[in-house]
Write a protein that holds these residues in place. Sequence first.
Motif, PDB file in Angstrom:
ATOM      1  N   GLN A 390       0.814  -1.229   0.080  1.00  0.00           N
ATOM      2  CA  GLN A 390      -0.071   0.039   0.106  1.00  0.00           C
ATOM      3  C   GLN A 390       0.866   1.157  -0.085  1.00  0.00           C
ATOM      4  N   CYS A 391       1.908   1.089   0.855  1.00  0.00           N
ATOM      5  CA  CYS A 391       2.792   2.418   0.901  1.00  0.00           C
ATOM      6  C   CYS A 391       3.584   2.670  -0.448  1.00  0.00           C
ATOM      7  N   VAL A 392       3.943   1.399  -1.194  1.00  0.00           N
ATOM      8  CA  VAL A 392       4.581   1.493  -2.286  1.00  0.00           C
ATOM      9  C   VAL A 392       3.492   2.070  -3.373  1.00  0.00           C
ATOM     10  N   ARG A 393       2.360   1.770  -3.316  1.00  0.00           N
ATOM     11  CA  ARG A 393       1.452   2.492  -4.325  1.00  0.00           C
ATOM     12  C   ARG A 393       1.243   3.961  -4.240  1.00  0.00           C
ATOM     13  N   GLN A 394       1.260   4.258  -2.870  1.00  0.00           N
ATOM     14  CA  GLN A 394       1.478   5.753  -2.419  1.00  0.00           C
ATOM     15  C   GLN A 394       2.384   6.519  -2.890  1.00  0.00           C
ATOM     16  N   THR A 395       3.495   5.746  -2.701  1.00  0.00           N
ATOM     17  CA  THR A 395       4.822   6.574  -3.249  1.00  0.00           C
ATOM     18  C   THR A 395       4.997   6.784  -4.424  1.00  0.00           C
ATOM     19  N   ASN A 396       4.348   5.728  -5.686  1.00  0.00           N
ATOM     20  CA  ASN A 396       4.310   5.937  -6.732  1.00  0.00           C
ATOM     21  C   ASN A 396       3.340   7.066  -7.115  1.00  0.00           C
ATOM     22  N   GLY A 397       2.209   7.164  -6.534  1.00  0.00           N
ATOM     23  CA  GLY A 397       1.257   8.068  -6.530  1.00  0.00           C
ATOM     24  C   GLY A 397       2.211   9.657  -6.363  1.00  0.00           C
ATOM     25  N   PHE A 398       2.723   9.644  -5.453  1.00  0.00           N
ATOM     26  CA  PHE A 398       3.560  10.841  -5.123  1.00  0.00           C
ATOM     27  C   PHE A 398       4.586  11.299  -6.220  1.00  0.00           C
TER      28      PHE A 398
END
Length: 495
Positions: A390-398
């Motif tokens: 989930q955090c990896v997805r958020q980082t890609n979003g950032f």
Amino acid sequence: SGTDEHGLKIQQAAAAAGTSPAELCERVSGLFRQALTQAGVAYTDFTRTSEPRHQRAVRHFWGALRDGGVLYKGAYEGWYCTPEESFLPESQLAERTDAQGRPCKVSLETGHEVHWTKEENYMFRLSAFRDPLQNWLRDNPRAVFPNPFYQCVLRWLDEDLPDLSVSRERSRLQWGIPVPGDPTQTIYVWVDALVNYLSVVGYPESHGTWWPAVHHVVGKDILKFHAVYWPALLLAAGLEPPERILVHSHWTVRGQKMSKSLGNVVDPGVCVGQYGVDGFRYFLLRQGVPERNCDYYDEKVVKLLNSELADALGGLLNRTTAPSINPSNTYPRFSEPCFPKVLDSREAKGTGRACAEDYELVAAVASLPAQVDSYFESFQIYKALECIAQCVRQTNGFFQRHRPWKLDRRDAAEQLWLDTILHVTLECLRVYGTLLQPVVPHTADKLLSRLAVGPGERGLSSLVFLARYDGKPCPFEGRQLGPDTGILFHRLGKS
């Protein structure tokens, strides 16, 4: 880890293969060791129940049971299942026909045929331990985990708890440890096998440094042996039950139980060849939910690994270290004016260039190490990996949101913001690489090496995320990145 090697089924399998039980066990235990090595699983000890140290421990344990007055000789008869090495009650049996069309009884759980057996054996007074076992479980509600299995054990203890046959006639079973002082009897294979938890930690002399602070990891099909019989035997021998019994369910294949007759048995060696050690480990640990059976099929593995390891994690590393984005190949500086510290992400508007979602990302990654540590400790590895994904997805979003490739390096303010975006993303990647080490060791090493994180900087206890956001120095800032380690995880084609 190790192999439990005695019993009637081993004796029969060796005879069918035209070899001795000792030679069969030597070969098969070698295959288990090979599988663990191939899967990148380390062990502090690989115990074999045919070893002299184990046999000595079993004889001592038997003596403790005898001296405690919990053994007696009695006639025993019932339906015996050789593959499971246990007597089964009528409630666990079903009527079937065998290969010759004759009626027979089989185990409801496994489908294995059972045979009526009548012997004079040593019996263990299991019935005397209902109250001590119930007290132990009520005082330790996490002694058996996950909770559905704990509840299952409590239900068993409310049912009839007959005394347990703990030996077999030597004339029928030679492949096992003789009962001390009675060469006509062989110690029941399960009593022998369970004592390996003690023999491997130095019982009867030096087990005290480990016992009872041990955690057993067992499959749900052998729960009764580990959570009813074993704790009762330990209490009878003057020892505490283990601290925790961690129970896992089984893998099905496209909704069906694995079986040789169906031809749907998955070979882990083949899977390691197809998906790599890290890929196969990641899938099993990411999808394996201990409290329920999980389903396996190749397309599911390919989809998960491509999505989470190749695209999300590998793609993020690739984009952050690409020469077009990071031509200096360094861990760039963090700019506080671009990303000022706020106590509440809703205050972020109008200050710096970071938005509310960016602050949510920082908060999520800052809390991730403690969260992952807690899930690892409680054997919920799938939940830890879900949080990381989930955090990896958020980082890609950032990264996507701020489009660093669109920023003009010739503008000093733009350069500061570009460096800050890269710094935050690399810091996130460093945390993910550190936390993923037990699951995908080779991939994590590749990622951390690319970020120039040294061997002494990869521990969980010293993991500090985005120190500069809190106004503290970051040891990685300005550091030259490690050499290009290539694609982090190769995308898989259809199998």
